[in-house]
Design a protein around this motif. Structure first.
Motif, PDB file in Angstrom:
ATOM      1  N   LYS A  53     -14.825   9.846 -11.504  1.00  0.00           N
ATOM      2  CA  LYS A  53     -13.582   9.983 -12.276  1.00  0.00           C
ATOM      3  C   LYS A  53     -12.824   8.670 -12.359  1.00  0.00           C
ATOM      4  O   LYS A  53     -12.240   8.357 -13.389  1.00  0.00           O
ATOM      5  N   VAL A  54     -12.812   7.921 -11.269  1.00  0.00           N
ATOM      6  CA  VAL A  54     -12.132   6.618 -11.292  1.00  0.00           C
ATOM      7  C   VAL A  54     -12.833   5.698 -12.286  1.00  0.00           C
ATOM      8  O   VAL A  54     -12.185   5.025 -13.102  1.00  0.00           O
ATOM      9  N   SER A  55     -14.160   5.707 -12.248  1.00  0.00           N
ATOM     10  CA  SER A  55     -14.924   4.869 -13.170  1.00  0.00           C
ATOM     11  C   SER A  55     -14.636   5.249 -14.628  1.00  0.00           C
ATOM     12  O   SER A  55     -14.367   4.385 -15.466  1.00  0.00           O
ATOM     13  N   ALA A  56     -14.667   6.551 -14.914  1.00  0.00           N
ATOM     14  CA  ALA A  56     -14.439   7.018 -16.290  1.00  0.00           C
ATOM     15  C   ALA A  56     -13.028   6.647 -16.754  1.00  0.00           C
ATOM     16  O   ALA A  56     -12.827   6.174 -17.878  1.00  0.00           O
ATOM     17  N   GLN A  57     -12.052   6.822 -15.870  1.00  0.00           N
ATOM     18  CA  GLN A  57     -10.668   6.509 -16.225  1.00  0.00           C
ATOM     19  C   GLN A  57     -10.490   5.010 -16.430  1.00  0.00           C
ATOM     20  O   GLN A  57      -9.819   4.579 -17.369  1.00  0.00           O
ATOM     21  N   ALA A  58     -11.087   4.238 -15.552  1.00  0.00           N
ATOM     22  CA  ALA A  58     -10.989   2.778 -15.663  1.00  0.00           C
ATOM     23  C   ALA A  58     -11.605   2.314 -16.978  1.00  0.00           C
ATOM     24  O   ALA A  58     -11.061   1.446 -17.668  1.00  0.00           O
ATOM     25  N   GLN A  59     -12.719   2.925 -17.335  1.00  0.00           N
ATOM     26  CA  GLN A  59     -13.386   2.542 -18.578  1.00  0.00           C
ATOM     27  C   GLN A  59     -12.521   2.897 -19.788  1.00  0.00           C
ATOM     28  O   GLN A  59     -12.348   2.082 -20.686  1.00  0.00           O
TER      29      GLN A  59
ATOM     30  N   GLY B 122       0.832  -1.199   0.000  1.00  0.00           N
ATOM     31  CA  GLY B 122       0.000   0.000   0.000  1.00  0.00           C
ATOM     32  C   GLY B 122       0.862   1.241   0.000  1.00  0.00           C
ATOM     33  O   GLY B 122       1.913   1.274   0.651  1.00  0.00           O
ATOM     34  N   GLU B 123       0.424   2.242  -0.754  1.00  0.00           N
ATOM     35  CA  GLU B 123       1.127   3.524  -0.803  1.00  0.00           C
ATOM     36  C   GLU B 123       0.108   4.649  -0.675  1.00  0.00           C
ATOM     37  O   GLU B 123      -1.053   4.501  -1.066  1.00  0.00           O
ATOM     38  N   ASN B 124       0.554   5.779  -0.132  1.00  0.00           N
ATOM     39  CA  ASN B 124      -0.348   6.919   0.061  1.00  0.00           C
ATOM     40  C   ASN B 124      -0.322   7.928  -1.067  1.00  0.00           C
ATOM     41  O   ASN B 124      -1.281   8.654  -1.265  1.00  0.00           O
ATOM     42  N   ARG B 125       0.836   7.999  -1.755  1.00  0.00           N
ATOM     43  CA  ARG B 125       0.954   9.022  -2.779  1.00  0.00           C
ATOM     44  C   ARG B 125       1.334   8.420  -4.113  1.00  0.00           C
ATOM     45  O   ARG B 125       2.264   7.614  -4.192  1.00  0.00           O
ATOM     46  N   VAL B 126       0.579   8.829  -5.147  1.00  0.00           N
ATOM     47  CA  VAL B 126       0.735   8.234  -6.469  1.00  0.00           C
ATOM     48  C   VAL B 126       2.147   8.450  -7.018  1.00  0.00           C
ATOM     49  O   VAL B 126       2.779   7.523  -7.520  1.00  0.00           O
ATOM     50  N   GLN B 127       2.649   9.685  -6.870  1.00  0.00           N
ATOM     51  CA  GLN B 127       3.971  10.005  -7.404  1.00  0.00           C
ATOM     52  C   GLN B 127       5.055   9.123  -6.772  1.00  0.00           C
ATOM     53  O   GLN B 127       5.879   8.520  -7.459  1.00  0.00           O
TER      54      GLN B 127
ATOM     55  N   LYS C 232      -4.283  12.860 -10.338  1.00  0.00           N
ATOM     56  CA  LYS C 232      -3.461  11.650 -10.183  1.00  0.00           C
ATOM     57  C   LYS C 232      -4.259  10.374 -10.467  1.00  0.00           C
ATOM     58  O   LYS C 232      -3.714   9.269 -10.381  1.00  0.00           O
ATOM     59  N   ILE C 233      -5.532  10.548 -10.790  1.00  0.00           N
ATOM     60  CA  ILE C 233      -6.387   9.369 -10.936  1.00  0.00           C
ATOM     61  C   ILE C 233      -5.947   8.481 -12.094  1.00  0.00           C
ATOM     62  O   ILE C 233      -5.927   7.253 -11.980  1.00  0.00           O
ATOM     63  N   LYS C 234      -5.538   9.114 -13.178  1.00  0.00           N
ATOM     64  CA  LYS C 234      -5.106   8.335 -14.344  1.00  0.00           C
ATOM     65  C   LYS C 234      -3.940   7.413 -13.969  1.00  0.00           C
ATOM     66  O   LYS C 234      -3.953   6.215 -14.268  1.00  0.00           O
ATOM     67  N   ASP C 235      -2.917   7.975 -13.331  1.00  0.00           N
ATOM     68  CA  ASP C 235      -1.758   7.174 -12.932  1.00  0.00           C
ATOM     69  C   ASP C 235      -2.138   6.121 -11.897  1.00  0.00           C
ATOM     70  O   ASP C 235      -1.647   4.993 -11.941  1.00  0.00           O
ATOM     71  N   ALA C 236      -3.013   6.497 -10.982  1.00  0.00           N
ATOM     72  CA  ALA C 236      -3.428   5.538  -9.952  1.00  0.00           C
ATOM     73  C   ALA C 236      -4.112   4.335 -10.595  1.00  0.00           C
ATOM     74  O   ALA C 236      -3.831   3.185 -10.229  1.00  0.00           O
ATOM     75  N   VAL C 237      -4.975   4.606 -11.584  1.00  0.00           N
ATOM     76  CA  VAL C 237      -5.690   3.510 -12.244  1.00  0.00           C
ATOM     77  C   VAL C 237      -4.718   2.630 -13.021  1.00  0.00           C
ATOM     78  O   VAL C 237      -4.846   1.397 -13.026  1.00  0.00           O
ATOM     79  N   SER C 238      -3.702   3.239 -13.633  1.00  0.00           N
ATOM     80  CA  SER C 238      -2.793   2.423 -14.434  1.00  0.00           C
ATOM     81  C   SER C 238      -1.880   1.568 -13.559  1.00  0.00           C
ATOM     82  O   SER C 238      -1.368   0.542 -13.988  1.00  0.00           O
ATOM     83  N   MET C 239      -1.686   1.982 -12.315  1.00  0.00           N
ATOM     84  CA  MET C 239      -0.688   1.329 -11.481  1.00  0.00           C
ATOM     85  C   MET C 239      -1.247   0.417 -10.389  1.00  0.00           C
ATOM     86  O   MET C 239      -0.563  -0.492  -9.923  1.00  0.00           O
ATOM     87  N   CYS C 240      -2.477   0.692  -9.964  1.00  0.00           N
ATOM     88  CA  CYS C 240      -2.997   0.011  -8.771  1.00  0.00           C
ATOM     89  C   CYS C 240      -4.056  -1.028  -9.093  1.00  0.00           C
ATOM     90  O   CYS C 240      -4.785  -0.897 -10.075  1.00  0.00           O
TER      91      CYS C 240
END
Ligand SMILES: *Cc1c(COP(=O)(O)O)cnc(C)c1O
Length: 243
Positions: A121-127, A69-74, A99-107
């Protein structure tokens, strides 16, 4: 001892420590589970590696740890993108929109969803990334003014209602951080509150994979397990004090 040698000694000691700490924590989880007649397999151990270097993560992986687990996307990107080993990473800190785009690609999972805006936003990015996301709703159960986490039952209802109809997300459960106190009664009350919410939403039968109750950190995971946790998030007890 020269500098190079000293570094090697320190590194070797730390490495042994992370592996030892992991066994100690796993053992404590087993004991807590047995105390309440629960199968230890039902409690996942997350290693929270925030503020610790990639080398510590690698040592934990070498010791058999897979969930982080991490707290910050960067910070997570810098640390994890270079790793070749396989691991599962969850975001457990407040998520900024940009940061949502990066979070979705990484997590594999975002545990800290606490507004309908972030949820959408998470849903839209995931889609658009064709990458369905697991999420948890973060709830503020501590009866303290906290910046993060859903604060009221109404807000949680709104999230649940909204999430049912959004594509590309799989809502798995709830996450909370207990109040920062040595008062065990207040800590337990916070976990009990989250478990009841978890059971209430489970009863609605709207999410098919509703199975995760993320609660418990280094200082309170035993209480969390006694109150039904299925995922404990441990930083200090594995990696030591944060740098
Ligand atoms: C830092 C952090 C943890 C781990 O805390 P420790 O007390 O070091 O075990 C767990 N959950 C969240 C959300 C955190 O930010």
């Amino acid at each position: 001892m020269d500098h190079w040698c000293l570094q090697l000694v320190i590194y070797t000691v730390m490495k042994a420590t992370i592996s030892d700490n992991l066994s100690r924590v796993r053992q404590a989880i087993d004991t807590a589970c047995r105390g309440v007649g629960k199968d230890p397999e039902r409690v996942r151990l997350m290693a929270v590696s925030k503020n610790h270097p990639a080398a510590s993560v690698q040592d934990a992986i070498a010791a058999g740890q897979t969930l982080f687990g991490e707290n910050r996307v960067q910070e997570a990107m810098e640390k994890f993108s270079g790793l070749n080993e396989s691991y599962e990473l969850h975001m457990i800190g407040h998520l900024q929109s940009n940061k949502i785009k990066d979070a979705v690609s990484m997590c594999g999972c975002i545990q800290s969803v606490d507004t309908t805006k972030t949820l959408r936003k998470v849903s839209a990015q995931a889609q658009s990334s064709l990458r369905p996301m697991d999420i948890l709703f973060e709830v503020n159960t501590s009866e303290e003014d906290s910046k993060y986490g859903v604060g009221t039952a109404e807000e949680l209802d709104a999230l649940v209602r909204e999430a049912q109809f959004l594509p590309s997300i799989r809502v798995r459960g709830l996450m909370t951080i207990a109040p920062f106190t040595s008062d065990k009664k207040r800590i337990r009350a916070s976990f009990v509150r989250l478990r009841r919410m978890f059971e209430d939403i489970g009863m609605l039968d709207v999410f098919h994979d509703w199975d995760t109750l993320s609660m418990g950190m280094s200082s309170d995971f035993t209480i969390a397990i006694e109150e039904g946790s299925t995922l404990v998030r441990i930083g200090t007890a594995i990696f030591g004090e944060r740098l």
